[in-house]
Design an enzyme around this catalytic site. Structure first.
Site, PDB file in Angstrom:
ATOM      1  N   CYS A  62      -2.966   3.702  -9.617  1.00  0.00           N
ATOM      2  CA  CYS A  62      -1.525   2.592  -8.440  1.00  0.00           C
ATOM      3  C   CYS A  62      -1.803   1.620  -8.031  1.00  0.00           C
ATOM      4  CB  CYS A  62      -1.543   3.060  -7.631  1.00  0.00           C
ATOM      5  SG  CYS A  62      -1.951   4.750  -6.882  1.00  0.00           S
ATOM      6  N   GLY A 107       2.757  14.087  -3.796  1.00  0.00           N
ATOM      7  CA  GLY A 107       1.221  14.014  -3.327  1.00  0.00           C
ATOM      8  C   GLY A 107       0.779  13.235  -2.475  1.00  0.00           C
TER       9      GLY A 107
HETATM   10  C1  LIG Z   1      -6.562  12.047  -5.222  1.00  0.00           C
HETATM   11  C2  LIG Z   1      -5.237  11.436  -5.098  1.00  0.00           C
HETATM   12  N1  LIG Z   1      -4.276  11.430  -4.302  1.00  0.00           N
HETATM   13  C3  LIG Z   1      -2.949  11.453  -4.691  1.00  0.00           C
HETATM   14  C4  LIG Z   1      -2.626  10.905  -5.112  1.00  0.00           C
HETATM   15  C5  LIG Z   1      -1.241  10.519  -4.593  1.00  0.00           C
HETATM   16  O1  LIG Z   1       0.347  11.277  -5.719  1.00  0.00           O
HETATM   17  P1  LIG Z   1       1.751  10.966  -5.825  1.00  0.00           P
HETATM   18  O2  LIG Z   1       1.221  10.009  -6.848  1.00  0.00           O
HETATM   19  O3  LIG Z   1       1.944  12.517  -6.285  1.00  0.00           O
HETATM   20  O4  LIG Z   1       1.874  10.692  -5.175  1.00  0.00           O
HETATM   21  C6  LIG Z   1      -3.096  10.395  -6.760  1.00  0.00           C
HETATM   22  C7  LIG Z   1      -2.564   9.604  -7.007  1.00  0.00           C
HETATM   23  O5  LIG Z   1      -3.174   9.226  -8.222  1.00  0.00           O
HETATM   24  C8  LIG Z   1      -4.281  10.798  -6.201  1.00  0.00           C
HETATM   25  O6  LIG Z   1      -5.179  10.099  -7.246  1.00  0.00           O
END
Ligand SMILES: Cc1ncc(COP(=O)(O)O)c(C=O)c1O
Length: 396
Positions: free
Chosen positions: A326, A70
């Protein structure tokens, strides 16, 4: 066995996805760009993954770009659209509650002369469509708003937000939607939603980590952010993660097929948990009460410390989160709760329980027994400690 209530952070890989991936990690290991039989088998698998994902989104296979997750999908959408549109304008509009993948990408662009507008949100974390429309001017080239929030589960009124932008803009302002949290639970129909770019991450819907998708509406100008080979129609250079793409496609297909049942079940289980948890004095749900993800429960525990509660819950066999996975460990309070108007001392007690497709009735039965007494104990303990910091005559 620990009860896993942190599906907003990540989900387990579903067996069907693993099974679909295994041949591509073993005997069918070819490079999809190679013309021989090994390469052709990998190419077929990759092409099929494009088709499967496109079908789930009511899109065309050529509109699908596989990414490393993402975060990369949103970076490609935002930076790619910004640089491709630079001659037409330099204003980018987003919201204060976006994921860091968005906020840090636009922050990076601001260093290169792009003007970034971060819209405020209401107490529930929602962007006002009129405020968004008012923020669009003739220099605006891009809007980026999430479909649902990872920390508080609030679902944005996306159709109204997009309609407002289309109404006031004299030309097509690109609209990027971060649907990473929403994808497991909300239908994403690119025919119905008048967006231009949509990010997904496989590990939120029981696909593999390190695999994501950017949907790019056909005809949208985007500047590639990695340069090298001509993979993914020159939009993302680099030998493709075929197994990751196939795992994502398998998991997404099953998610779409099962979504209605999953949502109904999770809403009921989440409501059971919400009723039990919010009955504890000093516990207050956050985010929108109805416009929210079905398996998502976020609360603030007054006079308590979220990370401390997470440790106490873990010791009792419950895996939860103090906010976004994160940013856990960061001393700063959540930017999402701050934007929603919660002062730091309240935001400190933030707690998130996120259920997933694999959550069972028995797990929630156990969770509603275990969690409330822990919250009550920690809350009373911290109030007493604050009243008597030397620990004398605490009496609790
Ligand atoms: C709303 C949102 N956008 C983007 C991301 C990032 O995605 P990825 O972990 O696949 O890089 C996350 C991950 O927690 C998310 O919750």
């Amino acid at each position: 066995m620990t009860i896993y209530l942190d599906h907003a952070a990540t989900t387990p890989l579903r067996p069907e996805a693993l099974e679909a991936m295994l041949p591509l990690l073993t005997e069918d290991f070819g490079n999809p760009s190679s013309p021989h039989a090994y390469g052709r088998r990998a190419r077929m698998a990759l092409d099929e993954a494009h088709e499967v994902v496109a079908a789930c989104l009511s899109a065309q296979p050529r509109e699908i770009v596989f990414t490393s997750g993402g975060t990369e999908a949103s970076n490609l959408a935002i930076k790619g659209a910004a640089w491709a549109g630079r001659a037409e304008g330099h204003r980018i509009v987003t919201s204060a509650v976006e994921h860091d993948a968005t906020l840090h990408a636009v922050g990076h662009l601001a260093k290169f002369g792009f003007e970034v507008v971060e819209l405020p949100v209401d107490r529930y974390g929602r962007v006002d469509p009129d405020e968004l429309a008012a923020a669009i001017d003739e220099r605006t080239i891009l809007v980026s708003i999430q479909m649902a929030n990872n920390e508080v589960g609030t679902v944005q009124p996306l159709a109204e937000l997009i309609a407002g932008v289309r109404r006031v803009a004299g030309r097509r302002v690109l609209f990027h939607v971060d649907a990473v949290q929403a994808a497991p639970y909300l239908a994403i129909d690119t025919q119905a939603l008048d967006a231009d770019l949509i990010s997904l991450g496989a590990h939120k819907f029981e696909g593999p980590k390190g695999s994501g998708v950017l949907w790019i509406r056909h005809g949208t100008a985007l500047m590639a952010q990695t340069h090298g080979g001509g993979q993914e129609r020159y939009r993302r250079a680099g030998t493709e993660n075929v197994a990751g793409a196939v795992g994502l496609a398998t998991a997404l297909r099953l998610t779409c097929e099962e979504r209605a049942d999953t949502v109904k079940r999770l809403r009921r289980l989440r409501d059971r948990l919400r009723d039990a948890v919010s009955a504890v004095p000093g516990v207050e749900p956050t985010g929108h009460p109805r416009q929210r993800l079905p398996g998502h429960l976020s609360v603030i525990v007054r006079d308590a410390d979220g990370p401390g509660i997470v440790v106490a819950l873990d010791l009792e066999g419950i895996a939860a989160s103090a906010g976004a996975a994160c940013t856990t460990g960061s001393p700063e309070a959540s930017h999402v709760l701050a934007a929603m108007g919660y002062p730091d001392e309240e935001a400190r007690g933030a707690l998130r329980f996120s259920l997933g497709r694999t959550t069972t009735e028995d797990e929630i039965t156990r969770a509603v027994e275990v969690i409330p007494p822990i919250l009550a104990r920690l809350r009373v303990g911290s109030v007493a400690l604050a009243a008597d910091p030397l620990g004398q005559e605490v009496g609790v």
